[in-house]
Design a protein around this motif. Structure first.
Motif, PDB file in Angstrom:
ATOM      1  N   MET A  20       0.822  -1.204   0.000  1.00  0.00           N
ATOM      2  CA  MET A  20       0.000   0.000   0.000  1.00  0.00           C
ATOM      3  C   MET A  20       0.857   1.255   0.000  1.00  0.00           C
ATOM      4  N   ILE A  21       1.949   1.235   0.794  1.00  0.00           N
ATOM      5  CA  ILE A  21       2.852   2.392   0.800  1.00  0.00           C
ATOM      6  C   ILE A  21       3.487   2.579  -0.571  1.00  0.00           C
ATOM      7  N   PHE A  22       3.938   1.483  -1.180  1.00  0.00           N
ATOM      8  CA  PHE A  22       4.513   1.574  -2.523  1.00  0.00           C
ATOM      9  C   PHE A  22       3.475   2.044  -3.530  1.00  0.00           C
ATOM     10  N   GLY A  23       2.242   1.514  -3.423  1.00  0.00           N
ATOM     11  CA  GLY A  23       1.187   1.924  -4.349  1.00  0.00           C
ATOM     12  C   GLY A  23       0.863   3.394  -4.239  1.00  0.00           C
ATOM     13  N   MET A  24       0.816   3.928  -3.018  1.00  0.00           N
ATOM     14  CA  MET A  24       0.526   5.350  -2.853  1.00  0.00           C
ATOM     15  C   MET A  24       1.669   6.213  -3.372  1.00  0.00           C
ATOM     16  N   MET A  25       2.898   5.829  -3.086  1.00  0.00           N
ATOM     17  CA  MET A  25       4.036   6.644  -3.529  1.00  0.00           C
ATOM     18  C   MET A  25       4.199   6.599  -5.039  1.00  0.00           C
ATOM     19  N   PHE A  26       4.163   5.392  -5.600  1.00  0.00           N
ATOM     20  CA  PHE A  26       4.371   5.273  -7.049  1.00  0.00           C
ATOM     21  C   PHE A  26       3.133   5.688  -7.832  1.00  0.00           C
ATOM     22  N   GLY A  27       1.968   5.133  -7.471  1.00  0.00           N
ATOM     23  CA  GLY A  27       0.741   5.424  -8.221  1.00  0.00           C
ATOM     24  C   GLY A  27       0.323   6.878  -8.121  1.00  0.00           C
ATOM     25  N   CYS A  28       0.317   7.409  -6.902  1.00  0.00           N
ATOM     26  CA  CYS A  28      -0.083   8.811  -6.736  1.00  0.00           C
ATOM     27  C   CYS A  28       0.903   9.756  -7.394  1.00  0.00           C
ATOM     28  N   GLY A  29       2.180   9.434  -7.314  1.00  0.00           N
ATOM     29  CA  GLY A  29       3.166  10.284  -7.977  1.00  0.00           C
ATOM     30  C   GLY A  29       3.006  10.294  -9.486  1.00  0.00           C
ATOM     31  N   LEU A  30       2.754   9.100 -10.059  1.00  0.00           N
ATOM     32  CA  LEU A  30       2.578   9.011 -11.507  1.00  0.00           C
ATOM     33  C   LEU A  30       1.305   9.726 -11.948  1.00  0.00           C
ATOM     34  N   SER A  31       0.192   9.526 -11.233  1.00  0.00           N
ATOM     35  CA  SER A  31      -1.059  10.182 -11.605  1.00  0.00           C
ATOM     36  C   SER A  31      -0.980  11.691 -11.405  1.00  0.00           C
ATOM     37  N   PHE A  90      -9.082  25.246 -10.368  1.00  0.00           N
ATOM     38  CA  PHE A  90      -8.709  24.369  -9.252  1.00  0.00           C
ATOM     39  C   PHE A  90      -9.657  23.179  -9.105  1.00  0.00           C
ATOM     40  N   ILE A  91     -10.965  23.404  -9.143  1.00  0.00           N
ATOM     41  CA  ILE A  91     -11.921  22.335  -8.828  1.00  0.00           C
ATOM     42  C   ILE A  91     -11.784  21.148  -9.773  1.00  0.00           C
ATOM     43  N   PRO A  92     -11.806  21.332 -11.110  1.00  0.00           N
ATOM     44  CA  PRO A  92     -11.632  20.158 -11.990  1.00  0.00           C
ATOM     45  C   PRO A  92     -10.312  19.440 -11.778  1.00  0.00           C
ATOM     46  N   ILE A  93      -9.233  20.199 -11.542  1.00  0.00           N
ATOM     47  CA  ILE A  93      -7.933  19.560 -11.311  1.00  0.00           C
ATOM     48  C   ILE A  93      -7.959  18.735 -10.034  1.00  0.00           C
ATOM     49  N   PHE A  94      -8.523  19.291  -8.978  1.00  0.00           N
ATOM     50  CA  PHE A  94      -8.560  18.588  -7.690  1.00  0.00           C
ATOM     51  C   PHE A  94      -9.383  17.309  -7.772  1.00  0.00           C
ATOM     52  N   VAL A  95     -10.579  17.398  -8.350  1.00  0.00           N
ATOM     53  CA  VAL A  95     -11.464  16.236  -8.410  1.00  0.00           C
ATOM     54  C   VAL A  95     -10.859  15.143  -9.283  1.00  0.00           C
ATOM     55  N   THR A  96     -10.345  15.514 -10.463  1.00  0.00           N
ATOM     56  CA  THR A  96      -9.769  14.518 -11.363  1.00  0.00           C
ATOM     57  C   THR A  96      -8.506  13.906 -10.782  1.00  0.00           C
ATOM     58  N   THR A  97      -7.666  14.738 -10.150  1.00  0.00           N
ATOM     59  CA  THR A  97      -6.433  14.234  -9.547  1.00  0.00           C
ATOM     60  C   THR A  97      -6.734  13.262  -8.415  1.00  0.00           C
ATOM     61  N   PHE A  98      -7.724  13.589  -7.580  1.00  0.00           N
ATOM     62  CA  PHE A  98      -8.115  12.687  -6.492  1.00  0.00           C
ATOM     63  C   PHE A  98      -8.574  11.336  -7.047  1.00  0.00           C
ATOM     64  N   SER A  99      -9.401  11.356  -8.071  1.00  0.00           N
ATOM     65  CA  SER A  99      -9.890  10.108  -8.661  1.00  0.00           C
ATOM     66  C   SER A  99      -8.755   9.305  -9.273  1.00  0.00           C
ATOM     67  N   CYS A 100      -7.862   9.984  -9.984  1.00  0.00           N
ATOM     68  CA  CYS A 100      -6.740   9.281 -10.612  1.00  0.00           C
ATOM     69  C   CYS A 100      -5.791   8.696  -9.572  1.00  0.00           C
ATOM     70  N   MET A 101      -5.567   9.428  -8.468  1.00  0.00           N
ATOM     71  CA  MET A 101      -4.689   8.908  -7.418  1.00  0.00           C
ATOM     72  C   MET A 101      -5.268   7.659  -6.766  1.00  0.00           C
ATOM     73  N   ALA A 102      -6.574   7.677  -6.501  1.00  0.00           N
ATOM     74  CA  ALA A 102      -7.205   6.502  -5.907  1.00  0.00           C
ATOM     75  C   ALA A 102      -7.097   5.300  -6.831  1.00  0.00           C
ATOM     76  N   MET A 103      -7.374   5.496  -8.112  1.00  0.00           N
ATOM     77  CA  MET A 103      -7.271   4.397  -9.068  1.00  0.00           C
ATOM     78  C   MET A 103      -5.830   3.941  -9.246  1.00  0.00           C
ATOM     79  N   SER A 104      -4.888   4.868  -9.198  1.00  0.00           N
ATOM     80  CA  SER A 104      -3.481   4.513  -9.365  1.00  0.00           C
ATOM     81  C   SER A 104      -2.976   3.693  -8.196  1.00  0.00           C
ATOM     82  N   THR A 105      -3.404   4.031  -6.980  1.00  0.00           N
ATOM     83  CA  THR A 105      -2.973   3.271  -5.820  1.00  0.00           C
ATOM     84  C   THR A 105      -3.450   1.828  -5.896  1.00  0.00           C
TER      85      THR A 105
END
Length: 426
Positions: free
Chosen positions: A38-49, A62-77
């Protein structure tokens, strides 16, 4: 973002984030492996997304960037954890990777897609440059492709591992195709910028370039090393999951690539004839309300902007920008006129759609022979091939309004000639 991803890789290689299961002398299971993953997934996936979303949507608010980035980080992890587990877990423990993959595809993908769509940025089309849909699907497509590649590189395989790898491969390919056609449409009409390369429409070229993703598909007939053969035998006793392809072997490895080109071309042709302009897009979060151009005024507003319909000149447009937009306007006018005359909802008469429909019907026999020949190895008779070749020439003559139909006819013609030449030589 890239610093976080590289740091995760460095920690995994040096030991603090060991991705394999570490067992002690007594043979007890490693209870901390999931935490490290999970730590590796958050560091690598969130960094890449983070890197991808910032590069894609940096000019948005800001709002579209924040919402899309949050979704991409969750999926990347989740996607990173699933890919790592899919590679390192033994075949008898692969069910843990199955659970993560099921959550990623069955729950996370649709939920976070809806969450991303809430942003609905007014600065960019959903599938345009910097759009939330293209960014989200690009990240998900990369993760699905990574999972497929990691499962494909496993030493121990069975039908379940291959089935999940094949399913993720198809998901990656679908994401790429949707992004391409969402960005460029059938013929690039209404898209400002480069819509063709060397005279080939970007959607057609993108379809061809995305098809090699399907070469990662793996059938049940291929066998590798001795370790893999052992799991080939045990896989017959287990329940098949995912996309299992028993007829795909090394002899027909080219068949998925060909099908990956033909199917999108035919689907886009059907859309251009029967669906484009029927009003479905008005109720869609994906395509907005401006995907269909019917008049010269629509072309003008797409190129210059709806607020510049009078002169087409903006306050910050220089001479070079005006000249570029003028060239785009001319090309778009020609493409829009051809494309609008091919659809039943956009054409002013019935002859245009009828001719393109006949062209679509004309290319089906040769494409069917070609795909069946490449997949099953059964070549059609020379007489059938000879009869289908003139039909492709007819489609080239009467279906020039839809680039995907022209491309399909060209593939059918070239493939038919190759089939005829090989049958005569044999």
């Amino acid at each position: 973002g890239l610093v976080s991803a590289f740091l995760a890789i460095l920690l995994a290689m040096s030991g603090p984030l060991e991705l394999r299961e570490v067992k002690d002398a007594s043979g007890r299971r490693d209870t901390r492996q999931l935490v490290r993953l999970m730590i590796f997934g958050m560091m690598f996936g969130c960094g890449l997304s983070w890197f991808i979303t910032m590069q894609s949507m940096s000019k948005d608010i800001f709002i579209p960037i924040f919402v899309t980035t949050f979704s991409c980080m969750a999926m990347s992890t989740l996607g990173t954890v699933a890919a790592v587990m899919g590679y390192f877990l033994e075949a008898r423990e692969f069910f843990e990777a199955e659970q993560i993959a099921n959550v990623w595809a069955g729950v996370g993908f649709p939920v976070f897609f809806v969450i991303s769509s809430v942003s609905l940025s007014a600065h960019a089309h959903p599938f345009g440059i910097g759009g939330w849909a293209s960014t989200y699907l690009s990240v998900c497509g990369l993760l699905a492709g990574a999972f497929c590649a990691m499962v494909r590189l496993r030493e121990e395989k069975n039908s379940t591992t291959r089935g999940y790898g094949n399913m993720s491969c198809v998901i990656s390919w679908l994401c790429a195709i949707i992004v391409i056609y969402g960005r460029f449409g059938v013929n690039g009409v209404g898209v400002v910028g480069t819509t063709s390369v060397a005279g080939i429409p970007a959607s057609v070229l993108g379809t061809i370039l995305c098809s090699p993703i399907l070469l990662l598909l793996e059938g049940e007939g291929g066998s590798g090393s001795g370790g893999r053969k052992k799991y080939q035998v045990s896989s017959t006793k287990s329940k098949k999951k995912g996309l299992v392809l028993p007829t795909l072997t090394r002899s027909n490895w080219f068949a998925p690539l060909l099908a990956g080109i033909v199917v999108p071309l035919l689907a886009s042709t059907v859309y251009a004839i029967f669906l484009r302009g029927c009003g479905i897009s008005k109720f869609s979060l994906l395509f907005g309300t401006g995907d269909v151009i019917k008049s010269q005024e629509d072309v003008f507003s797409h190129v210059y902007g709806s607020a510049r319909r009078t002169t087409g000149v903006g306050a910050l447009d220089d001479v070079a920008t005006m000249a570029q937009k003028s060239m785009v306007h001319t090309r778009t006018m020609v493409a829009a006129a051809k494309l609008s005359g091919s659809g039943i909802w956009t054409s002013s008469n019935f002859m245009g759609p009828l001719m393109h429909f006949l062209g679509l019907v004309a290319v089906l026999p040769s494409l069917q022979y070609l795909v069946k020949h490449s997949w099953y190895g059964s070549a059609p008779s020379g007489g059938k091939v000879i009869l289908s070749l003139p039909l492709n020439i007819l489609a080239l003559l009467i279906g020039r309004g839809i680039p995907s139909l022209v491309a399909a006819a060209t593939i059918g013609l070239v493939g038919g000639i190759i089939q005829l030449a090989t049958s005569q030589s044999s």
